[in-house]
Every structure is written in C-alpha cells, then in structure tokens.
Design a protein around this motif. Sequence first.
Motif, mmCIF file in Angstrom:
data_model
loop_
_atom_site.group_PDB
_atom_site.id
_atom_site.type_symbol
_atom_site.label_atom_id
_atom_site.label_comp_id
_atom_site.label_asym_id
_atom_site.label_seq_id
_atom_site.Cartn_x
_atom_site.Cartn_y
_atom_site.Cartn_z
ATOM 1 N N CYS A 174 0.860 -1.183 0.000
ATOM 2 C CA CYS A 174 0.000 0.000 0.000
ATOM 3 C C CYS A 174 0.898 1.235 0.000
ATOM 4 O O CYS A 174 1.887 1.288 0.723
ATOM 5 C CB CYS A 174 -0.883 -0.016 1.247
ATOM 6 N N VAL A 204 0.336 4.007 1.215
ATOM 7 C CA VAL A 204 0.215 4.780 2.452
ATOM 8 C C VAL A 204 0.870 4.054 3.622
ATOM 9 O O VAL A 204 1.662 4.637 4.353
ATOM 10 C CB VAL A 204 -1.272 5.078 2.767
ATOM 11 N N CYS A 205 0.557 2.743 3.807
ATOM 12 C CA CYS A 205 0.997 2.055 5.028
ATOM 13 C C CYS A 205 1.915 0.863 4.763
ATOM 14 O O CYS A 205 2.445 0.278 5.704
ATOM 15 C CB CYS A 205 -0.222 1.598 5.830
ATOM 16 N N CYS A 234 -6.724 -1.999 0.568
ATOM 17 C CA CYS A 234 -5.709 -2.159 1.606
ATOM 18 C C CYS A 234 -6.422 -2.584 2.887
ATOM 19 O O CYS A 234 -7.282 -1.850 3.384
ATOM 20 C CB CYS A 234 -4.961 -0.848 1.839
ATOM 21 N N CYS A 251 -5.751 0.278 5.674
ATOM 22 C CA CYS A 251 -6.283 1.641 5.488
ATOM 23 C C CYS A 251 -7.800 1.666 5.336
ATOM 24 O O CYS A 251 -8.425 2.698 5.538
ATOM 25 C CB CYS A 251 -5.667 2.302 4.264
HETATM 26 ZN ZN LIG Z 1 -2.710 0.950 3.553
#
Ligand SMILES: [Zn+2]
Length: 280
Positions: free
Chosen positions: A255, A257-258, A275, A278
Amino acid sequence: MPELPEVETVVRELRPRILDIPLISAELLRPDLLKASPVGAESFADFFRGRRFISLERRGKFLIFTLDDGRRLLAHLGMTGAFAVACEGDSQPAHLCSVYHFTGGLRLDHVDARRLGRLALYPPGADIPVLRLLGAEPLDPGFGPDTLLALVRSRGGAARRVRAIHPLLLDQSLIAGVGNIYASEALFRAGIRPQRRASRVGPASLRRLAPAIQEVLREAIRASGTTFDDYRRVDGRPGEFALQLNVYGREGQPCRVCGTPVKRIVLGGRSAFYCPRCQK
Ligand SMILES: [Zn+2]
C-alpha cells in the motif's frame, strides 16, 4: 474497460478533430456491433453521407455524436472499443468495426477486438432509451455527499442490506460512468472496504466517498485515463493514470500509504482491490 475518464478523454480529444468537418462516407464492417438500433445496417452509409458531426457528448460510458440534421450515433466502447484518428492512406487497423471518411483526408477508425461494445443510429428527435436508465453523473455540479447518501439509501431495504458497496458503485442506474478501476480507487481514498455492505457504511463514510469519487475521476481525466491493455487515446498514446493507482491492479504490492500488501477480492464477478489496513 473504458470508464468515465477514458470516454471523457476520447470525447474531448475527438471534438477539435472531427466536429464540423464534412463526411464523405462511412462504412460498417461489423454489422453485429449495431445493437437495438432504430436505423438498420443497410442504411449505415446513407446515414452519414454528406453530413457533418456538430456535437459530441458523453453520458456515463456512452458517446453521443450528433449530425447536422439532428440524427445521432450512439457508441459504447464495451471492453476493448476505441476511436482513432488516422489519415486516408494509413493502413487499416486490426479489428476495424466502423470507419468514417472526412473531407481533407481525415479518417476516423473505430476498432473493437472483442466486439462487446455497441453502436446505434437514431433519426432526428428519436429517444435513446438506454440513456434514460442511467443514474447520476458524478461530475455534475449537483452531485455531492447528499446525492450519494440519497442514492444509496434509495436502493430498497432488502437489496441494499445484502449488497456490498463496490458492486453498488458499478451500478450504472445509480451512478453513471464508474467502473472497476475507479470504484476501487474511490473506496481506498474514502477508507471503505469494497466488501462492506452498503447498509453498514455510515453517513460519515458516505460523505467522504462522494468527493473521493469526484477527485479520482477528475485526476484520471487530467492524466487522460488509465491504460491497462486496450484503451488508447485517439492518437494511439496510452493514458497515464495507471502510474497513480493506489490499489487497482496492485495485488500483493505494498500500500502506498501504510506498506501493507494490497488485497484482491471478487465481488459480483468483478475484481476489487483494497488495503486491509487503510480501509475499514
Ligand atoms: Zn494501507
């Protein structure tokens, strides 16, 4: 499959190239592409001869070409359809379904390898029934969180309770133009898992989802759409939005973002990507 941003890109790129240029002739090479058309294949050439297109609009994933006498050509690109601008003398592309010859040596090629798309011809003033079945245009100024809330809530108790949010977004009678790619991307931005039942998505999440849908569609239009396999712009170049996808087509990749690996799930026969960290 071309979705709203890809069809919008085709419409915007075709307008300055083909509008107001007199047509010499047109040919339908694949009559099976003409579906539920009030005007038949035998009249295809006559329909366009000597006319010119005066407008080209998009509604959902449909293209609507209007001729100067008010007749209309409806086109849907299906899975693999495309329009490409060419010059007379250029070689004929593979999977050519219909072709339009303009004065000045311009040629418009319409190809569709799998032929799941559609063409239909309408006399002046004729109703196009399929357009009346389409839901809200997500990029219309009036589309906002309240619209989405009302649309999702209006889908009827039992049906809504068992339906996941991702297939609901693909329902063209609810929101027109959103398909697999942008449903997954919008749900990622709104932090909603695609398999969440629509009835369990709270008002706060739905209010995040409306701007998420609009944002992702607008950004994709700015990038001229997403090219995965068949979609091409009218000059043959690919769309650039694939580089900006957060989850679609990224199963197993981290992902953005994470870092958690992106998961794929099949809902209603279609792949959705998300995800697991998220999205709740
Ligand atoms: Zn994520």
